[in-house]
Design a protein around this motif. Structure first.
Motif, PDB file in Angstrom:
ATOM      1  N   VAL A  81      -9.899 -17.249 -51.639  1.00  0.00           N
ATOM      2  CA  VAL A  81     -10.521 -15.959 -51.334  1.00  0.00           C
ATOM      3  C   VAL A  81     -10.379 -15.654 -49.849  1.00  0.00           C
ATOM      4  O   VAL A  81     -10.739 -16.474 -49.003  1.00  0.00           O
ATOM      5  CB  VAL A  81     -12.021 -15.972 -51.721  1.00  0.00           C
ATOM      6  CG1 VAL A  81     -12.699 -14.678 -51.301  1.00  0.00           C
ATOM      7  CG2 VAL A  81     -12.186 -16.224 -53.208  1.00  0.00           C
ATOM      8  N   GLY A  82      -9.824 -14.497 -49.531  1.00  0.00           N
ATOM      9  CA  GLY A  82      -9.838 -13.994 -48.168  1.00  0.00           C
ATOM     10  C   GLY A  82      -8.531 -14.063 -47.405  1.00  0.00           C
ATOM     11  O   GLY A  82      -8.393 -13.393 -46.385  1.00  0.00           O
ATOM     12  N   LEU A  83      -7.567 -14.847 -47.845  1.00  0.00           N
ATOM     13  CA  LEU A  83      -6.322 -14.977 -47.083  1.00  0.00           C
ATOM     14  C   LEU A  83      -5.560 -13.654 -47.024  1.00  0.00           C
ATOM     15  O   LEU A  83      -5.170 -13.206 -45.946  1.00  0.00           O
ATOM     16  CB  LEU A  83      -5.438 -16.084 -47.666  1.00  0.00           C
ATOM     17  CG  LEU A  83      -4.109 -16.318 -46.944  1.00  0.00           C
ATOM     18  CD1 LEU A  83      -4.342 -16.725 -45.493  1.00  0.00           C
ATOM     19  CD2 LEU A  83      -3.286 -17.376 -47.674  1.00  0.00           C
ATOM     20  N   THR A  84      -5.375 -13.014 -48.151  1.00  0.00           N
ATOM     21  CA  THR A  84      -4.662 -11.735 -48.173  1.00  0.00           C
ATOM     22  C   THR A  84      -5.379 -10.712 -47.307  1.00  0.00           C
ATOM     23  O   THR A  84      -4.744  -9.987 -46.532  1.00  0.00           O
ATOM     24  CB  THR A  84      -4.528 -11.218 -49.623  1.00  0.00           C
ATOM     25  OG1 THR A  84      -3.752 -12.163 -50.364  1.00  0.00           O
ATOM     26  CG2 THR A  84      -3.858  -9.861 -49.677  1.00  0.00           C
ATOM     27  N   ALA A  85      -6.691 -10.657 -47.410  1.00  0.00           N
ATOM     28  CA  ALA A  85      -7.465  -9.690 -46.627  1.00  0.00           C
ATOM     29  C   ALA A  85      -7.354  -9.967 -45.132  1.00  0.00           C
ATOM     30  O   ALA A  85      -7.178  -9.040 -44.332  1.00  0.00           O
ATOM     31  CB  ALA A  85      -8.931  -9.713 -47.056  1.00  0.00           C
ATOM     32  N   ALA A  86      -7.436 -11.237 -44.740  1.00  0.00           N
ATOM     33  CA  ALA A  86      -7.352 -11.590 -43.322  1.00  0.00           C
ATOM     34  C   ALA A  86      -5.980 -11.254 -42.752  1.00  0.00           C
ATOM     35  O   ALA A  86      -5.862 -10.670 -41.664  1.00  0.00           O
ATOM     36  CB  ALA A  86      -7.668 -13.070 -43.132  1.00  0.00           C
ATOM     37  N   VAL A  87      -4.937 -11.614 -43.488  1.00  0.00           N
ATOM     38  CA  VAL A  87      -3.570 -11.387 -43.015  1.00  0.00           C
ATOM     39  C   VAL A  87      -3.250  -9.899 -42.985  1.00  0.00           C
ATOM     40  O   VAL A  87      -2.785  -9.372 -41.973  1.00  0.00           O
ATOM     41  CB  VAL A  87      -2.567 -12.169 -43.888  1.00  0.00           C
ATOM     42  CG1 VAL A  87      -1.145 -11.718 -43.630  1.00  0.00           C
ATOM     43  CG2 VAL A  87      -2.717 -13.668 -43.644  1.00  0.00           C
ATOM     44  N   SER A  88      -3.498  -9.201 -44.087  1.00  0.00           N
ATOM     45  CA  SER A  88      -3.169  -7.772 -44.122  1.00  0.00           C
ATOM     46  C   SER A  88      -4.048  -6.991 -43.144  1.00  0.00           C
ATOM     47  O   SER A  88      -3.584  -6.024 -42.534  1.00  0.00           O
ATOM     48  CB  SER A  88      -3.275  -7.213 -45.536  1.00  0.00           C
ATOM     49  OG  SER A  88      -4.591  -7.321 -46.026  1.00  0.00           O
ATOM     50  N   GLY A  89      -5.294  -7.420 -42.964  1.00  0.00           N
ATOM     51  CA  GLY A  89      -6.180  -6.765 -42.004  1.00  0.00           C
ATOM     52  C   GLY A  89      -5.697  -6.917 -40.574  1.00  0.00           C
ATOM     53  O   GLY A  89      -5.715  -5.957 -39.796  1.00  0.00           O
ATOM     54  N   ALA A  90      -5.261  -8.113 -40.207  1.00  0.00           N
ATOM     55  CA  ALA A  90      -4.749  -8.345 -38.850  1.00  0.00           C
ATOM     56  C   ALA A  90      -3.480  -7.529 -38.615  1.00  0.00           C
ATOM     57  O   ALA A  90      -3.300  -6.944 -37.534  1.00  0.00           O
ATOM     58  CB  ALA A  90      -4.484  -9.834 -38.644  1.00  0.00           C
ATOM     59  N   LEU A  91      -2.609  -7.467 -39.605  1.00  0.00           N
ATOM     60  CA  LEU A  91      -1.388  -6.673 -39.461  1.00  0.00           C
ATOM     61  C   LEU A  91      -1.717  -5.186 -39.400  1.00  0.00           C
ATOM     62  O   LEU A  91      -1.120  -4.445 -38.612  1.00  0.00           O
ATOM     63  CB  LEU A  91      -0.412  -6.990 -40.594  1.00  0.00           C
ATOM     64  CG  LEU A  91       0.169  -8.410 -40.553  1.00  0.00           C
ATOM     65  CD1 LEU A  91       0.951  -8.704 -41.831  1.00  0.00           C
ATOM     66  CD2 LEU A  91       1.041  -8.622 -39.327  1.00  0.00           C
ATOM     67  N   ALA A  92      -2.677  -4.731 -40.202  1.00  0.00           N
ATOM     68  CA  ALA A  92      -3.084  -3.325 -40.167  1.00  0.00           C
ATOM     69  C   ALA A  92      -3.637  -2.955 -38.800  1.00  0.00           C
ATOM     70  O   ALA A  92      -3.340  -1.873 -38.277  1.00  0.00           O
ATOM     71  CB  ALA A  92      -4.118  -3.049 -41.259  1.00  0.00           C
ATOM     72  N   GLN A  93      -4.426  -3.851 -38.213  1.00  0.00           N
ATOM     73  CA  GLN A  93      -4.974  -3.607 -36.864  1.00  0.00           C
ATOM     74  C   GLN A  93      -3.856  -3.394 -35.852  1.00  0.00           C
ATOM     75  O   GLN A  93      -4.017  -2.653 -34.886  1.00  0.00           O
ATOM     76  CB  GLN A  93      -5.847  -4.781 -36.423  1.00  0.00           C
ATOM     77  CG  GLN A  93      -7.194  -4.854 -37.087  1.00  0.00           C
ATOM     78  CD  GLN A  93      -8.197  -3.910 -36.444  1.00  0.00           C
ATOM     79  OE1 GLN A  93      -8.038  -3.498 -35.306  1.00  0.00           O
ATOM     80  NE2 GLN A  93      -9.225  -3.574 -37.187  1.00  0.00           N
ATOM     81  N   ALA A  94      -2.709  -4.046 -36.088  1.00  0.00           N
ATOM     82  CA  ALA A  94      -1.557  -3.918 -35.193  1.00  0.00           C
ATOM     83  C   ALA A  94      -0.642  -2.761 -35.613  1.00  0.00           C
ATOM     84  O   ALA A  94       0.412  -2.557 -35.002  1.00  0.00           O
ATOM     85  CB  ALA A  94      -0.768  -5.226 -35.173  1.00  0.00           C
ATOM     86  N   GLY A  95      -1.030  -2.019 -36.653  1.00  0.00           N
ATOM     87  CA  GLY A  95      -0.230  -0.892 -37.114  1.00  0.00           C
ATOM     88  C   GLY A  95       1.015  -1.294 -37.883  1.00  0.00           C
ATOM     89  O   GLY A  95       1.995  -0.554 -37.903  1.00  0.00           O
ATOM     90  N   ILE A  96       0.970  -2.459 -38.539  1.00  0.00           N
ATOM     91  CA  ILE A  96       2.120  -2.972 -39.279  1.00  0.00           C
ATOM     92  C   ILE A  96       1.826  -2.921 -40.779  1.00  0.00           C
ATOM     93  O   ILE A  96       0.839  -3.492 -41.237  1.00  0.00           O
ATOM     94  CB  ILE A  96       2.442  -4.422 -38.853  1.00  0.00           C
ATOM     95  CG1 ILE A  96       2.762  -4.480 -37.363  1.00  0.00           C
ATOM     96  CG2 ILE A  96       3.592  -4.991 -39.693  1.00  0.00           C
ATOM     97  CD1 ILE A  96       2.883  -5.891 -36.808  1.00  0.00           C
ATOM     98  N   SER A  97       2.690  -2.264 -41.521  1.00  0.00           N
ATOM     99  CA  SER A  97       2.589  -2.204 -42.978  1.00  0.00           C
ATOM    100  C   SER A  97       2.857  -3.587 -43.559  1.00  0.00           C
ATOM    101  O   SER A  97       3.752  -4.297 -43.097  1.00  0.00           O
ATOM    102  CB  SER A  97       3.625  -1.213 -43.503  1.00  0.00           C
ATOM    103  OG  SER A  97       3.741  -1.303 -44.898  1.00  0.00           O
ATOM    104  N   ALA A  98       2.076  -3.978 -44.567  1.00  0.00           N
ATOM    105  CA  ALA A  98       2.260  -5.299 -45.184  1.00  0.00           C
ATOM    106  C   ALA A  98       2.196  -5.180 -46.694  1.00  0.00           C
ATOM    107  O   ALA A  98       1.226  -4.669 -47.245  1.00  0.00           O
ATOM    108  CB  ALA A  98       1.170  -6.253 -44.694  1.00  0.00           C
TER     109      ALA A  98
END
Length: 129
Positions: A81-98
């Motif tokens: 639980v949480g890996l996808t959210a953490a990774v995609s959230g960090a990339l979203a914060q940087a403006g990167i589509s994932a």
């Protein structure tokens, strides 16, 4: 081996690896000859193929891309639980589509090829935090 479920261990040990910048997404009724798909997704509108751009183009398909593939090399459990959210959230914060795809052993991220180096830096920062 069932894989890791602890989010902190997953993030600390994810060891992202850049696995090429030449992937594409394309639609087909069935996988064409000469296309070795990394992944497929069957939808009502057609079969999505994720494969090397050159193979998709050679098969006469109209792929979107190029995309980079980053693999999180830690063996993550499917029930983690949480890996996808953490990774995609960090990339979203940087403006990167994932675009995340979970395999049995690893998680894979497809993103615009031009963002690969920035994404690797973001993921390394997340892992080091």
């Amino acid at each position: 081996m069932s894989g890791e479920t602890d989010l902190q261990k997953l993030l600390a040990g994810m060891q992202p690896a850049l696995c090429g910048r030449d992937w594409g997404y394309a639609l087909a009724a069935a996988p064409p000859a000469g296309v070795t798909a990394f992944a497929t997704v069957a939808e009502e509108e057609g079969l999505t193929l994720i494969a090397p751009m050159a193979q998709l183009l050679a098969a006469g398909l109209a792929p979107q891309g190029p995309m980079a593939r980053i693999t999180l090399t830690i063996h993550s459990a499917l029930q983690a639980v949480g890996l996808t959210a953490a990774v995609s959230g960090a990339l979203a914060q940087a403006g990167i589509s994932a675009n995340m795809i979970a395999g049995f052993h690893h998680d894979h991220i497809f993103l615009p090829a031009e963002d690969a180096d920035r994404a690797m830096a973001v993921l390394q920062g997340l892992s080091d935090a």
